[in-house]
Design a protein around this motif. Structure first.
Motif, PDB file in Angstrom:
ATOM      1  N   GLY A 138     -67.445 -26.165 -61.638  1.00  0.00           N
ATOM      2  CA  GLY A 138     -65.992 -27.070 -62.475  1.00  0.00           C
ATOM      3  C   GLY A 138     -65.169 -25.930 -62.820  1.00  0.00           C
ATOM      4  N   ASN A 139     -63.338 -25.693 -61.786  1.00  0.00           N
ATOM      5  CA  ASN A 139     -63.295 -25.162 -61.996  1.00  0.00           C
ATOM      6  C   ASN A 139     -61.572 -26.223 -62.406  1.00  0.00           C
ATOM      7  N   TRP A 140     -61.598 -26.040 -64.377  1.00  0.00           N
ATOM      8  CA  TRP A 140     -60.378 -26.592 -65.078  1.00  0.00           C
ATOM      9  C   TRP A 140     -59.166 -26.270 -64.736  1.00  0.00           C
ATOM     10  N   LYS A 141     -58.916 -25.519 -63.950  1.00  0.00           N
ATOM     11  CA  LYS A 141     -57.540 -24.661 -63.819  1.00  0.00           C
ATOM     12  C   LYS A 141     -56.694 -24.704 -65.416  1.00  0.00           C
ATOM     13  N   MET A 142     -54.840 -24.929 -65.375  1.00  0.00           N
ATOM     14  CA  MET A 142     -54.487 -24.687 -66.609  1.00  0.00           C
ATOM     15  C   MET A 142     -54.712 -26.337 -66.608  1.00  0.00           C
ATOM     16  N   TYR A 179     -65.634 -21.469 -50.023  1.00  0.00           N
ATOM     17  CA  TYR A 179     -64.962 -21.693 -48.487  1.00  0.00           C
ATOM     18  C   TYR A 179     -64.081 -22.548 -49.524  1.00  0.00           C
ATOM     19  N   GLU A 180     -62.431 -23.151 -49.688  1.00  0.00           N
ATOM     20  CA  GLU A 180     -61.850 -23.710 -50.118  1.00  0.00           C
ATOM     21  C   GLU A 180     -61.009 -24.045 -49.060  1.00  0.00           C
ATOM     22  N   PRO A 181     -60.696 -24.755 -47.755  1.00  0.00           N
ATOM     23  CA  PRO A 181     -59.912 -25.070 -47.131  1.00  0.00           C
ATOM     24  C   PRO A 181     -58.726 -25.643 -48.149  1.00  0.00           C
ATOM     25  N   TRP A 206     -55.804 -26.579 -47.109  1.00  0.00           N
ATOM     26  CA  TRP A 206     -55.254 -27.946 -47.267  1.00  0.00           C
ATOM     27  C   TRP A 206     -56.319 -29.092 -47.636  1.00  0.00           C
ATOM     28  N   ALA A 207     -57.043 -28.732 -48.432  1.00  0.00           N
ATOM     29  CA  ALA A 207     -58.176 -29.700 -49.146  1.00  0.00           C
ATOM     30  C   ALA A 207     -58.017 -30.282 -50.520  1.00  0.00           C
ATOM     31  N   ILE A 208     -57.426 -28.919 -51.151  1.00  0.00           N
ATOM     32  CA  ILE A 208     -57.454 -29.087 -52.693  1.00  0.00           C
ATOM     33  C   ILE A 208     -56.465 -29.446 -53.330  1.00  0.00           C
ATOM     34  N   GLY A 209     -56.884 -30.615 -53.996  1.00  0.00           N
ATOM     35  CA  GLY A 209     -56.364 -31.418 -54.211  1.00  0.00           C
ATOM     36  C   GLY A 209     -55.251 -31.930 -53.618  1.00  0.00           C
ATOM     37  N   THR A 210     -55.788 -32.757 -52.806  1.00  0.00           N
ATOM     38  CA  THR A 210     -55.446 -33.393 -51.581  1.00  0.00           C
ATOM     39  C   THR A 210     -55.819 -35.019 -51.858  1.00  0.00           C
ATOM     40  N   GLY A 217     -65.697 -26.276 -51.122  1.00  0.00           N
ATOM     41  CA  GLY A 217     -64.168 -26.576 -52.233  1.00  0.00           C
ATOM     42  C   GLY A 217     -63.100 -27.302 -52.041  1.00  0.00           C
ATOM     43  N   GLY A 218     -63.001 -28.779 -52.222  1.00  0.00           N
ATOM     44  CA  GLY A 218     -60.959 -29.017 -51.874  1.00  0.00           C
ATOM     45  C   GLY A 218     -61.754 -30.474 -52.000  1.00  0.00           C
ATOM     46  N   SER A 219     -61.397 -30.373 -52.890  1.00  0.00           N
ATOM     47  CA  SER A 219     -60.758 -32.813 -52.828  1.00  0.00           C
ATOM     48  C   SER A 219     -62.407 -32.994 -52.794  1.00  0.00           C
ATOM     49  N   LEU A 220     -62.871 -32.386 -53.726  1.00  0.00           N
ATOM     50  CA  LEU A 220     -64.558 -32.982 -53.808  1.00  0.00           C
ATOM     51  C   LEU A 220     -64.809 -33.531 -54.433  1.00  0.00           C
ATOM     52  N   LYS A 221     -65.441 -35.278 -54.155  1.00  0.00           N
ATOM     53  CA  LYS A 221     -65.090 -35.816 -55.347  1.00  0.00           C
ATOM     54  C   LYS A 221     -66.432 -36.680 -55.798  1.00  0.00           C
ATOM     55  N   GLY A 245     -70.814 -26.771 -54.873  1.00  0.00           N
ATOM     56  CA  GLY A 245     -69.304 -26.859 -55.104  1.00  0.00           C
ATOM     57  C   GLY A 245     -68.709 -26.457 -55.578  1.00  0.00           C
ATOM     58  N   LEU A 246     -67.708 -26.220 -55.379  1.00  0.00           N
ATOM     59  CA  LEU A 246     -66.456 -25.557 -56.683  1.00  0.00           C
ATOM     60  C   LEU A 246     -65.261 -26.785 -57.365  1.00  0.00           C
ATOM     61  N   VAL A 247     -65.084 -27.203 -58.476  1.00  0.00           N
ATOM     62  CA  VAL A 247     -64.630 -28.740 -58.116  1.00  0.00           C
ATOM     63  C   VAL A 247     -63.736 -28.973 -59.126  1.00  0.00           C
ATOM     64  N   GLY A 248     -62.286 -28.707 -58.549  1.00  0.00           N
ATOM     65  CA  GLY A 248     -61.024 -29.254 -59.764  1.00  0.00           C
ATOM     66  C   GLY A 248     -60.669 -30.819 -60.452  1.00  0.00           C
ATOM     67  N   GLY A 249     -60.242 -30.933 -59.985  1.00  0.00           N
ATOM     68  CA  GLY A 249     -59.735 -32.535 -60.414  1.00  0.00           C
ATOM     69  C   GLY A 249     -60.827 -32.831 -60.914  1.00  0.00           C
ATOM     70  N   ALA A 250     -61.999 -32.984 -59.912  1.00  0.00           N
ATOM     71  CA  ALA A 250     -62.831 -34.515 -60.634  1.00  0.00           C
ATOM     72  C   ALA A 250     -64.378 -33.910 -61.796  1.00  0.00           C
TER      73      ALA A 250
HETATM   74  O1  LIG Z   1     -61.347 -24.243 -57.631  1.00  0.00           O
HETATM   75  C1  LIG Z   1     -61.397 -25.748 -57.068  1.00  0.00           C
HETATM   76  C2  LIG Z   1     -60.575 -26.494 -55.957  1.00  0.00           C
HETATM   77  O2  LIG Z   1     -59.665 -25.559 -55.767  1.00  0.00           O
HETATM   78  C3  LIG Z   1     -60.760 -27.154 -55.414  1.00  0.00           C
HETATM   79  O3  LIG Z   1     -59.748 -28.276 -56.533  1.00  0.00           O
HETATM   80  P1  LIG Z   1     -59.464 -30.049 -56.368  1.00  0.00           P
HETATM   81  O4  LIG Z   1     -61.284 -30.041 -56.338  1.00  0.00           O
HETATM   82  O5  LIG Z   1     -59.211 -30.348 -56.933  1.00  0.00           O
HETATM   83  O6  LIG Z   1     -59.316 -30.447 -54.542  1.00  0.00           O
END
Ligand SMILES: O=C[C@H](O)COP(=O)(O)O
Length: 256
Positions: free
Chosen positions: A16-20, A173-175, A177-181, A217-221, A237-242
């Protein structure tokens, strides 16, 4: 001629990547996740949380009893020195991290990080005993223009160190255009890219290349995790928002 396919058995990893996102209050989500992981069915995946650096030590400490591992979101390529605002790999390790994300597209785009810099960071991570999660991925224009494969191949070739300890490296692998979209590639496109990455790893590193994790990674929900995580050569997976809500992240972990 039929393409050579390489498959392998690897314990999946969900990071899980909590980002900022995440103040100390986010540790409540971690407590909830830890409770789910310890009371529910034992997870079939390694679980990693990469929180903001300010709460990394707390995540490492608090997650340990539930088997949750901690990771940084970036590191500097050198161990110490006059680099205001930066954090080195050894500092992350000192705070309890075992992993660190390097070359995330948000850093490549917003901080102008090059493949050479990403490789130097990955080398620094390995040197400090951390496993670097090296991110690669194409833009939407590159995908539409038919160059996704070559773009990702070039990033891989230049971003992965020639380290003897290569089994510690993880690819994500994170396309872009799929990140957070909310959009994802088709399952066939994910399979094709992951198989292609696997072939490159094996061509370059032999048997070691067959055991390197390749995360998607990229909108994995919760809604798409089960089908994406069972695609050949998707080793987690590398998961952001979820990953920000324990309930959603646990559903993704359980989908393995
Ligand atoms: O590091 C995680 C990715 O940027 C994916 O982010 P996302 O799951 O919010 O699309």
């Amino acid at each position: 001629m039929q393409e050579q396919r390489v498959t392998t058995t690897i314990t999946p990893l969900i990071a899980g990547n909590w980002k900022m996102n995440g103040l100390r209050g986010s540790l409540e989500e971690l407590t909830t996740l830890a409770g789910m992981l310890t009371t529910g069915e034992a997870p079939r995946a390694l679980v990693v949380i990469c929180p903001p650096a300010t709460i990394l030590a707390a995540v490492a400490r608090q997650g340990a009893s539930a088997g949750i591992l901690a990771g940084g979101q970036d590191c500097h390529a050198v161990a110490s020195g006059a680099h205001t605002g930066d954090v080195s790999a050894s500092m992350l390790a000192d705070a309890g991290a075992q992993y660190v994300i390097v070359g995330h597209s948000e850093r490549r785009a917003n901080h102008g990080e090059t493949d050479d810099q990403v490789r130097a960071k990955a080398e620094a991570a390995i040197g400090s005993g951390l496993k670097p999660i090296i991110c690669v991925g194409e833009t939407e224009a590159q995908r539409d223009g038919g160059t996704a494969d070559s773009v990702v191949a070039a990033q891989l070739a230049a971003s992965i160190p020639d380290a003897a300890e290569l089994h510690q490296v993880i690819i994500a692998y994170e396309p872009i255009w799929a990140i957070g979209t909310g959009r994802t590639p088709s399952n066939d496109d994910i399979a094709q890219m992951h198989n292609s990455i696997r072939r490159q790893l094996v061509d370059r590193f032999g048997d070691k290349g067959a055991s390197i994790h390749i995360l998607y990674g990229g909108s994995l929900k919760p809604q798409n995790a089960r089908e994406i995580l069972q695609i050949e050569n998707v080793n987690g997976g590398l998961v952001g928002g979820a990953s920000l809500l324990a309930k959603d992240f646990y559903t993704i972990i359980s989908a393995v």
